[in-house]
Design a protein around this motif. Structure first.
Motif, PDB file in Angstrom:
ATOM      1  N   ASP A  47     -62.369  72.547  -0.641  1.00  0.00           N
ATOM      2  CA  ASP A  47     -61.621  73.686  -0.112  1.00  0.00           C
ATOM      3  C   ASP A  47     -60.842  74.325  -1.261  1.00  0.00           C
ATOM      4  N   PRO A  48     -60.834  75.668  -1.374  1.00  0.00           N
ATOM      5  CA  PRO A  48     -60.178  76.306  -2.525  1.00  0.00           C
ATOM      6  C   PRO A  48     -58.726  75.893  -2.712  1.00  0.00           C
ATOM      7  N   PHE A  49     -57.936  75.871  -1.652  1.00  0.00           N
ATOM      8  CA  PHE A  49     -56.538  75.488  -1.759  1.00  0.00           C
ATOM      9  C   PHE A  49     -56.416  74.044  -2.244  1.00  0.00           C
ATOM     10  N   GLU A  50     -57.271  73.161  -1.707  1.00  0.00           N
ATOM     11  CA  GLU A  50     -57.263  71.747  -2.107  1.00  0.00           C
ATOM     12  C   GLU A  50     -57.617  71.589  -3.578  1.00  0.00           C
ATOM     13  N   VAL A  51     -58.584  72.364  -4.060  1.00  0.00           N
ATOM     14  CA  VAL A  51     -58.991  72.278  -5.471  1.00  0.00           C
ATOM     15  C   VAL A  51     -57.820  72.613  -6.383  1.00  0.00           C
ATOM     16  N   GLY A  52     -57.075  73.671  -6.053  1.00  0.00           N
ATOM     17  CA  GLY A  52     -55.905  74.025  -6.841  1.00  0.00           C
ATOM     18  C   GLY A  52     -54.860  72.928  -6.838  1.00  0.00           C
ATOM     19  N   GLN A  53     -54.671  72.280  -5.697  1.00  0.00           N
ATOM     20  CA  GLN A  53     -53.694  71.189  -5.602  1.00  0.00           C
ATOM     21  C   GLN A  53     -54.106  69.986  -6.447  1.00  0.00           C
ATOM     22  N   VAL A  54     -55.378  69.620  -6.385  1.00  0.00           N
ATOM     23  CA  VAL A  54     -55.858  68.459  -7.153  1.00  0.00           C
ATOM     24  C   VAL A  54     -55.671  68.697  -8.650  1.00  0.00           C
ATOM     25  N   PHE A  55     -56.044  69.891  -9.102  1.00  0.00           N
ATOM     26  CA  PHE A  55     -55.890  70.213 -10.522  1.00  0.00           C
ATOM     27  C   PHE A  55     -54.421  70.139 -10.930  1.00  0.00           C
ATOM     28  N   ALA A  56     -53.533  70.740 -10.147  1.00  0.00           N
ATOM     29  CA  ALA A  56     -52.108  70.745 -10.480  1.00  0.00           C
ATOM     30  C   ALA A  56     -51.529  69.339 -10.470  1.00  0.00           C
ATOM     31  N   ARG A  57     -51.955  68.520  -9.518  1.00  0.00           N
ATOM     32  CA  ARG A  57     -51.437  67.152  -9.440  1.00  0.00           C
ATOM     33  C   ARG A  57     -51.770  66.362 -10.697  1.00  0.00           C
ATOM     34  N   ARG A  58     -52.987  66.513 -11.188  1.00  0.00           N
ATOM     35  CA  ARG A  58     -53.378  65.811 -12.405  1.00  0.00           C
ATOM     36  C   ARG A  58     -52.611  66.343 -13.612  1.00  0.00           C
TER      37      ARG A  58
END
Length: 423
Positions: free
Chosen positions: A339-350
């Protein structure tokens, strides 16, 4: 070799979802429906076990994808228990999209399962007459073949008559069964503009002003001004040429240095209501201002366009060890749905977990909101390309996906318009 008493389900996704779209929305385009894949898989499993009287071995999901690159729905499906995704190519000819290799893959799988006596019953969800030889072969190996159809919109068959005649059992997935996991989208009015996500994060991005020192914005054409839109941007990864494309098109591997520019697409001009939705309204953009997230074509150094502090922020690739890179890839494959929103969150978390803590990364990012530093933004978009988010079937880049990716990044960092720093 002794036959194993269990059932297998082979699903032609193009048939199942296309026929469902015709039934529910009057149009075979899959963009006209929303699918709860978890519910659909569960319903397929329960019905197969009930009708065959055998426990499920596996559900095979056959579908097409551009260049056989798994799309977000395929990534969500392939990590579900007892589900195997097989992808054929999705090609365009005379303005129409067509699957290539899907029926051949289904034929091969069906024949192999029957020859190896891996199951006693096979459920086929398809209408393609090309599977007739495989169906006959399965029967000759002692496998019972159950053929499922989707209720046809016009009340007639939407399956090959030869396939129907040769099957041992035939059942119809009617409208009531289909709507347990698939819904028709509401059709927009004839004059409606494309819907834009209106979460606070995305609203903030739409309402951001044109930053000082970023160059003079182009004036919109008269027709665009009349409709309240301005020329926006699509994504060009790694300095791609004028034909556009994704990071995958340029040959630049995701996660390495290289930047993304933008062009194509459209952007809705913020209304007073949009600005009121923010905790602290962003400054009103200058007339005809256009927000640029990165350069127009690839990575271009622009004096004054970004502070030295922002330019000095490290990329995720610079912060990631070989061991972490392997673990990230494993997480992407097994747990990240796409999911686009989820992808942004995963990247930011790392990124947040690996960036030096002093001074806090959030404090350095907050003054830039809602613009993501160019190098990090380009890396973020290339990361999203892994999930098929930037390559759509019409060869255009979905603007709302790009806003959702960046909004997910900001949500994970905790930086919002007007939010205090120092966390």
């Amino acid at each position: 070799m002794e036959r194993v008493d269990r059932c297998v389900v082979l699903v032609d996704a193009g048939y199942l979802l296309g026929a469902a779209a015709s039934l529910l929305a009057g149009d075979p385009s899959r963009s006209r429906i929303t699918v709860d894949h978890a519910a659909l898989i569960q319903r397929l499993r329960e019905r197969a076990e009930e009708e065959t009287g055998q426990p499920l071995l596996r559900i095979y999901w056959f579908d097409g994808a551009p260049d056989r690159v798994p799309q977000p729905e395929h990534r969500r499906l392939r990590v579900r228990p007892r589900v195997t995704v097989r992808l054929g190519a999705l090609t365009r000819s005379d303005g129409r999209w067509a699957q290539k290799g899907v029926d051949a893959a289904m034929h091969a799988e069906l024949t192999e399962l029957a020859r190896n006596r891996a199951c006693s019953d096979v459920v086929l969800v398809t209408g393609d007459g090309d599977l007739l030889p495989g169906l006959v072969s399965a029967k000759e190996h002692g496998v019972a073949v159950h053929l499922w159809a989707v209720q046809a919109a016009d009340g007639d068959y939407n399956q090959s008559e030869d396939l129907v005649a040769e099957a041992d059992e035939r059942r119809v997935l009617d409208r009531q069964w289909i709507t347990g996991a698939i819904r028709a989208k509401e059709a927009p009015g004839p004059c409606a503009l494309p819907a834009v996500p209106r979460s606070p994060e995305i609203t903030a991005i739409f309402s951001a002003p044109f930053p000082d020192g970023d160059g003079a914005p182009p004036a919109p054409r008269a027709a665009e001004t009349a409709h309240g839109t301005e020329t926006g941007a699509g994504v060009v990864a790694g300095g791609a040429g004028s034909d556009g494309g994704t990071a995958a098109d340029t040959g630049a591997p995701p996660g390495e240095d290289g930047q993304a520019g933008e062009r194509g697409g459209s952007r809705t001009v913020p209304t007073p209501k949009d600005l009121a939705a923010l905790k602290t309204p962003a400054p009103q953009p200058a007339p005809n201002a256009t927000l640029r997230w990165s350069s127009d074509k690839g990575w271009v150094e622009r004096p004054g366009g970004e502070s030295a502090e922002a330019a000095a922020l490290p990329t995720l690739a610079q912060l990631t060890t070989a061991e972490q890179r392997w673990a990230d890839r494993e997480e992407d494959i097994t747990t990240v749905g796409g999911d686009p929103f989820e992808v942004g969150q995963v990247f930011a978390r790392r990124w947040l977990a690996r960036v030096p803590a002093h001074p806090p990364a959030r404090d350095r990012l907050a003054p830039l909101y809602p613009r993501i530093p160019h190098r990090i933004d380009g890396e973020l978009l290339r990361y999203a390309a892994r999930f098929g988010l930037l390559a759509h079937k019409d060869d255009q880049i979905d603007e709302n996906d790009r806003y959702a990716i960046r909004a997910g990044f900001w949500r994970e960092t905790g930086v919002e318009a007007g939010a205090p720093t120092g966390r």
